[in-house]
Enzyme design. Sequence first.
Site, short mmCIF file in Angstrom:
data_model
loop_
_atom_site.label_atom_id
_atom_site.label_comp_id
_atom_site.label_asym_id
_atom_site.label_seq_id
_atom_site.Cartn_x
_atom_site.Cartn_y
_atom_site.Cartn_z
N ALA A 78 0.91 -15.89 -34.89
CA ALA A 78 1.52 -14.66 -35.12
C ALA A 78 3.04 -15.00 -35.33
CB ALA A 78 1.38 -13.91 -33.83
N ARG A 79 3.86 -14.93 -34.41
CA ARG A 79 5.22 -15.22 -34.70
C ARG A 79 5.43 -16.66 -35.18
NH1 ARG A 79 7.56 -13.56 -28.83
NH2 ARG A 79 5.47 -13.98 -28.33
N GLN B 286 -7.73 -4.58 -39.56
CA GLN B 286 -7.82 -4.08 -38.37
C GLN B 286 -7.61 -2.94 -37.85
OE1 GLN B 286 -4.53 -4.67 -35.26
NE2 GLN B 286 -6.11 -6.23 -34.16
N ALA C 212 1.90 -5.96 -36.73
CA ALA C 212 2.55 -4.94 -37.46
C ALA C 212 3.82 -5.29 -38.10
CB ALA C 212 2.59 -3.89 -36.38
N CYS D 283 -2.55 -3.85 -28.51
CA CYS D 283 -1.16 -3.35 -28.90
C CYS D 283 -0.53 -2.67 -27.66
CB CYS D 283 -0.93 -2.30 -30.12
SG CYS D 283 0.60 -1.78 -30.48
N SER E 267 -5.05 -15.99 -28.67
CA SER E 267 -3.76 -15.69 -29.28
C SER E 267 -2.55 -15.53 -28.19
CB SER E 267 -3.92 -14.23 -29.83
OG SER E 267 -2.76 -13.39 -30.28
N GLY E 268 -1.56 -16.06 -28.61
CA GLY E 268 -0.31 -16.02 -27.46
C GLY E 268 0.22 -17.29 -27.55
#
Length: 346
Positions: A248-249, A80, A28, A111, A224-225
């Site tokens: 992601a990050r 998504q 997001a 989320c 993920s993660g």
Amino acid sequence: MDLEKPLYHPVKIGPLELEGNLFLAPVAGYSDRAFRSVCWAGGVNFCYTEMVSAEALSRGNEKTETLMNRSPSEKAYSVQIFGGEASTMAKAARVVLEKTSTELIDINGGCPVPKIVKTGAGSMLTKEPERLYSIVKAVVEECKLYAQEYPERGVVPVSVKIRSGWDSEHITWKEAAAAALEAGASAITLHARTRAQGYEGKADWSLLAELVEMMKGKIPVFGSGDAFSPEDAKNMLSQTACDAVMFARGAMGNPFIFAQTRQFLLEGRYDDIPVKDRIKAGFTQLEQLILDRGEEVACRDMRKSFCAYSKGIPGGAKLRAQIVSAKTKSEYKQIFSSAIANLSCS
């Protein structure tokens, strides 16, 4: 674990075939088409939009629809969507199919943000497998119905992203994954943190490995993660045998992480990316964002991204203080011209 499968390999999601297994996660406020475009230039194999409200789509909200815009460089991408009611999610899926050329619809079941969860969406779907089942089933059926009406499009597959559970006392990923599979999902992504953890603590990759074993021979599983580097990606793939890694990050400020990871998986080494190249990618992203949103809004929205791009430049704190007050493209150019000049002299 499939010892014969190379760490870098193609991925199949229903009828969708992808060249490789290095993905940009739906984030997001970050994974808009401007950022996705520089990730494609940086070697990504597949991208997801940031999460899109099913309620807003079903009401015809034009601003929300722009979140689904495809980057011209995207070979394939996923929209998504999030929501807590099956009927609304089905309506939203229809809008996605009508308004986009997406190759995949992903359902957000992870989320942890309270305003999302309280609507029955996000992590609530991991907590309530029955609700997840009804939503996935409704979206899958809508995709099939659309394909009957427009056979040239084919059936767009549906995937789900879940968390490990609500909190340490309520670990429900196994039930959620089983519900998603039974409802017709073509892939599952596990972010191996609980809703209570948010983005803190450590992701439990052992749960990802269990999910891979559970889904073996059925549908692909994506991890993920805690994928912040090529080394992390290799460890995740090696330790869990998951089919793909979502960054992601780890991709923020370095859209080249995908090419670096591919090189690392294939050659055991990877090239460093010069600061100048990263900053250049940032300005490419800004240019696209200006086209999409206008200079004022784009420059404001790019502040967080340019803070990420500035990593590794000496005097980072002072530089970021300038970035967060930048209002125009020319201001950003002046800020980074000075920073790079100082870097060259150091």
